[in-house]
Design an enzyme around this catalytic site. Structure first.
Site, short mmCIF file in Angstrom:
data_model
loop_
_atom_site.label_atom_id
_atom_site.label_comp_id
_atom_site.label_asym_id
_atom_site.label_seq_id
_atom_site.Cartn_x
_atom_site.Cartn_y
_atom_site.Cartn_z
N HIS A 101 0.81 -1.13 0.08
CA HIS A 101 -0.01 0.08 -0.03
C HIS A 101 0.85 1.44 0.04
O HIS A 101 2.05 1.41 0.62
CB HIS A 101 -0.90 -0.03 1.12
CG HIS A 101 -0.38 0.01 2.44
ND1 HIS A 101 0.15 -1.51 3.09
CD2 HIS A 101 0.16 0.85 3.59
CE1 HIS A 101 0.95 -1.31 4.16
NE2 HIS A 101 0.78 0.10 4.54
N HIS A 103 0.97 5.28 1.28
CA HIS A 103 0.18 6.21 1.90
C HIS A 103 0.36 7.92 1.32
O HIS A 103 1.40 7.74 0.79
CB HIS A 103 1.05 6.50 3.43
CG HIS A 103 1.05 5.31 4.21
ND1 HIS A 103 0.33 5.12 5.49
CD2 HIS A 103 1.89 4.38 4.04
CE1 HIS A 103 0.41 4.12 6.09
NE2 HIS A 103 1.52 3.50 5.45
P1 AMP Z 1 1.86 0.28 7.15
O1 AMP Z 1 2.67 0.80 8.78
O2 AMP Z 1 2.87 1.06 6.20
O3 AMP Z 1 1.76 -0.98 7.09
O4 AMP Z 1 0.56 1.00 7.31
C1 AMP Z 1 -0.57 0.39 7.56
C2 AMP Z 1 -1.61 1.52 7.86
O5 AMP Z 1 -2.71 0.66 7.82
C3 AMP Z 1 -1.55 2.09 9.29
O6 AMP Z 1 -1.60 3.64 8.92
C4 AMP Z 1 -2.92 1.78 9.68
O7 AMP Z 1 -3.60 2.88 10.37
C5 AMP Z 1 -3.76 1.36 8.42
N1 AMP Z 1 -4.88 0.59 8.79
C6 AMP Z 1 -4.83 -0.88 9.40
N2 AMP Z 1 -6.01 -1.56 9.41
C7 AMP Z 1 -6.76 -0.63 8.61
C8 AMP Z 1 -8.15 -0.63 8.23
N3 AMP Z 1 -9.00 -1.64 8.61
N4 AMP Z 1 -8.85 0.29 7.59
C9 AMP Z 1 -8.13 1.55 7.37
N5 AMP Z 1 -6.62 1.70 7.71
C10 AMP Z 1 -5.99 0.73 8.31
#
Ligand code: AMP
Ligand code: ZN
Length: 141
Positions: A101, A103
């Site tokens: 993903h 950001h």
């Molecule tokens: P990363 O640390 O780059 O793996 O980012 C994961 C991101 O996903 C974090 O910013 C979380 O807040 C976000 N996240 C985790 N679960 C969900 C969810 N169900 N819906 C939306 N965002 C999520």
């Protein structure tokens, strides 16, 4: 291929509800539930890729222009002054969900410390040695 037990596969497929701001045949873009700032979004491919190393190159080519469009829309709709694109690969890099993903983090003129590091001070020998090691690895790919 969708991966069982991957929350982002389920969100991307619409099996788990999300605040979706954009969707097409390849991606869904949602708002992060734990935002770093107002409007923090995540670009999720609908296919499962663990991280950038396994990402399809055709899809990868689409993601940066899409991220730019989303950032522009954030500027015009939310009034942010800029935005960061952040993409974590591996636990050590802060990746917590192992479905690729990107950001898109709106930045406001509020001095918030969201993406920062303390600059190191390598000497020229160390820089040259580090560069040589990476160049050698690239040549072996
Ligand atoms: P990363 O640390 O780059 O793996 O980012 C994961 C991101 O996903 C974090 O910013 C979380 O807040 C976000 N996240 C985790 N679960 C969900 C969810 N169900 N819906 C939306 N965002 C999520
Ligand atoms: Zn997945």
């Amino acid at each position: 291929m969708k991966k069982e037990d991957c929350i982002f596969c389920k969100i991307a497929a619409g099996e788990i509800p999300s605040c979706t701001i954009y969707e097409d045949e390849d991606v869904r873009v949602i708002l992060d539930l734990g935002p770093a700032s107002k409007g923090h979004a995540l670009i999720l491919p609908k296919e499962h890729y663990d991280d950038v190393c396994s990402l399809d190159e055709g899809l990868a080519a689409k993601l940066l222009p899409l991220a730019a469009r989303i950032g522009q829309a954030m500027k015009s709709s939310l009034g942010c002054a800029g935005f960061n694109l952040v993409q974590n690969n591996g636990r050590a890099a802060g990746q917590t969900v192992f479905h690729f993903h990107m950001h898109v983090i709106p930045r406001y003129e509020d001095g918030a410390d969201i993406v920062s590091w303390t600059p190191g001070s390598p000497d020229s020998g160390e820089l040259a040695q580090t560069a040589e090691r990476i160049r050698e690895a690239l040549e072996k790919q």
